[in-house]
Design an enzyme around this catalytic site. Structure first.
Site, PDB file in Angstrom:
ATOM      1  N   ASP A   1       0.845  -1.233   0.080  1.00 44.88           N
ATOM      2  CA  ASP A   1       0.060   0.140   0.152  1.00 44.88           C
ATOM      3  C   ASP A   1       0.708   1.234   0.150  1.00 44.88           C
ATOM      4  OD1 ASP A   1      -3.040  -0.763   0.589  1.00 44.88           O
ATOM      5  OD2 ASP A   1      -1.769  -2.058   1.760  1.00 44.88           O
ATOM      6  N   SER A   2       1.725   1.306   0.648  1.00 43.37           N
ATOM      7  CA  SER A   2       2.714   2.512   0.921  1.00 43.37           C
ATOM      8  C   SER A   2       3.614   2.629  -0.300  1.00 43.37           C
ATOM      9  CB  SER A   2       3.798   2.278   2.100  1.00 43.37           C
ATOM     10  OG  SER A   2       3.090   2.197   3.421  1.00 43.37           O
TER      11      SER A   2
END
Length: 405
Positions: free
Chosen positions: A179-180
């Site tokens: 996600d990051s």
């Protein structure tokens, strides 16, 4: 110009000041993308579901009904509670977006279109709009409609396959790294699109797939496979093909990470640990030669580290200018003087307790990012934002009574 790592005063200009962002995402990828923009001064209006809010508010440890994670993930953002499924709520979002530069969203492809909030609809009133769309598999392709969280992106993108030890099942990195990574690519895409808009006047869609963000980090895996069908496997703590680079156990049971794979560093290290025979061996003068004797070199280094404590090992390696370090826990990070000197441990008040937040990255010398406020309460800025759009108080009250806000 020297860097100014500590938190700046609120009067210091920020590089994205004046940039307006509407965040329609939840959980991790979309909100983290918008958070990075907010840290550098963009006005980020986060749209949340009335009465519920972003599910991240309830994840992990809580304080006063909100997760501690929330206070970091939503810092510098304005929270506006709007029901996106209601036509009146969709109209509010259209009015917000009409005055925005960027929209960040991470719903499943097609969701915004169902609410008449897709890019084509929004760009009619704002042709310079940039929409960052983060999803598991992207906006096109045969998998686009499948649900895809970071764990799936990390697996499909190749990261899980090479993480762990060869005799055990693949493991995950202990954070939502997929996600990051996608969020950071979203920021890169947004700023790139902004630059293009500056010359063309036209907006565009930034399409980020989580699995592609992970795949983009896989270094030489694809070229090596294409060359001779070799498949990189799990190798534990070592870095295959780059020697020596590994984690070694010390005599006190602690671990030291050593990266001595540069030719000159390798020689200095071997001499510093009493293995001049290896330092002066011409067959070990370059990485190609060392790779052939990986096990021998790891064994020699491990035999030395087993005779010293972690602190002793670090002292010897530091004197020889060999890249090395301990493996930090979060307690080690919070206490470390270098983290503190670089402004990476911020201290804020949360009720009667201290709240520690990570500092802003990267460090800009003239216009650094900063934390202006921690994550807001659900709907804290709803009334103020609607008034800025010209909504009278009577209408705001009716919208609240109708469950729209």
């Amino acid at each position: 110009m020297p860097l100014r790592p500590r938190m700046e005063s609120m009067d210091t200009p920020t590089p994205l000041q004046g940039l307006k962002v509407v965040e329609l995402g939840t959980l991790i990828a979309g909100p983290y993308c918008a958070r990075l923009l907010a840290e550098f001064g963009a006005e980020v209006i986060k749209v949340e579901t009335p009465g519920e809010g972003d599910p991240l508010r309830k994840w992990r440890k809580l304080h006063d009904g909100n997760s501690l994670w929330w206070y970091a993930q939503a810092r510098n953002k304005k929270s506006v509670a709007v029901n996106l499924k209601a036509p009146e709520g969709q109209q509010i979002v259209r009015e917000l977006v009409a005055k925005a530069d960027i929209v960040v969203e991470n719903f499943r492809p097609g969701t915004l279109e169902k609410w008449n909030l897709g890019y084509e609809a929004l760009a009619k009133d704002n042709p310079g709009l940039i929409m960052v769309r983060l999803s598991g598999f992207g906006q096109t392709g045969p998998y686009k409609d499948q649900p895809g969280f970071g764990a799936i992106g990390e697996s499909m993108g190749g990261m899980r396959y090479i993480t762990g030890y060869p005799d055990r099942a693949p493991v995950r990195v202990g954070i939502s790294i997929g996600d990051s990574l996608a969020a950071m690519f979203g920021v890169i895409g947004a700023l790139t699109a902004l630059h293009h808009r500056g010359t063309s006047g036209k907006g565009q869609v930034v399409d980020v797939a989580l699995y592609e963000a992970v795949f983009a980090m896989m270094e030489s895996m694809l070229p090596e496979y294409g060359y001779d069908a070799s498949v990189r496997e799990r190798t534990g703590a070592s870095l295959p093909g780059i020697v020596p680079s590994n984690t070694y156990k010390c005599g006190d049971g602690k671990f030291v990470v050593i990266g001595a794979n540069a030719d000159s560093i390798f020689k200095r290290m071997m001499k510093s640990i009493g293995r001049a025979d290896l330092a002066d061996d011409p067959t070990l003068a370059d990485n190609a030669g060392r790779v052939k004797r990986t096990e021998e070199l790891d064994r020699a280094i491990g035999e030395w580290t087993a005779t010293v404590t972690l602190e002793e090992a670090l002292a010897v390696l530091a004197k020889a200018e060999v890249p090395s370090g301990r493996i930090y826990s979060i307690a080690d990070i919070a206490a470390d003087l270098h983290f503190q000197a670089r402004g990476m441990i911020e201290r804020h008040k949360l009720g009667d307790r201290d709240l520690l937040l990570p500092g802003v990255v990267p460090k800009l010398s003239a216009t650094p990012g900063r934390t202006q406020w921690i994550g807001p309460k659900l709907g804290e800025h709803t009334d103020a934002v609607l008034r800025s759009l010209g909504y009278p108080d009577e209408k705001i009250t009716k919208l609240r009574e109708g469950g729209i806000i």
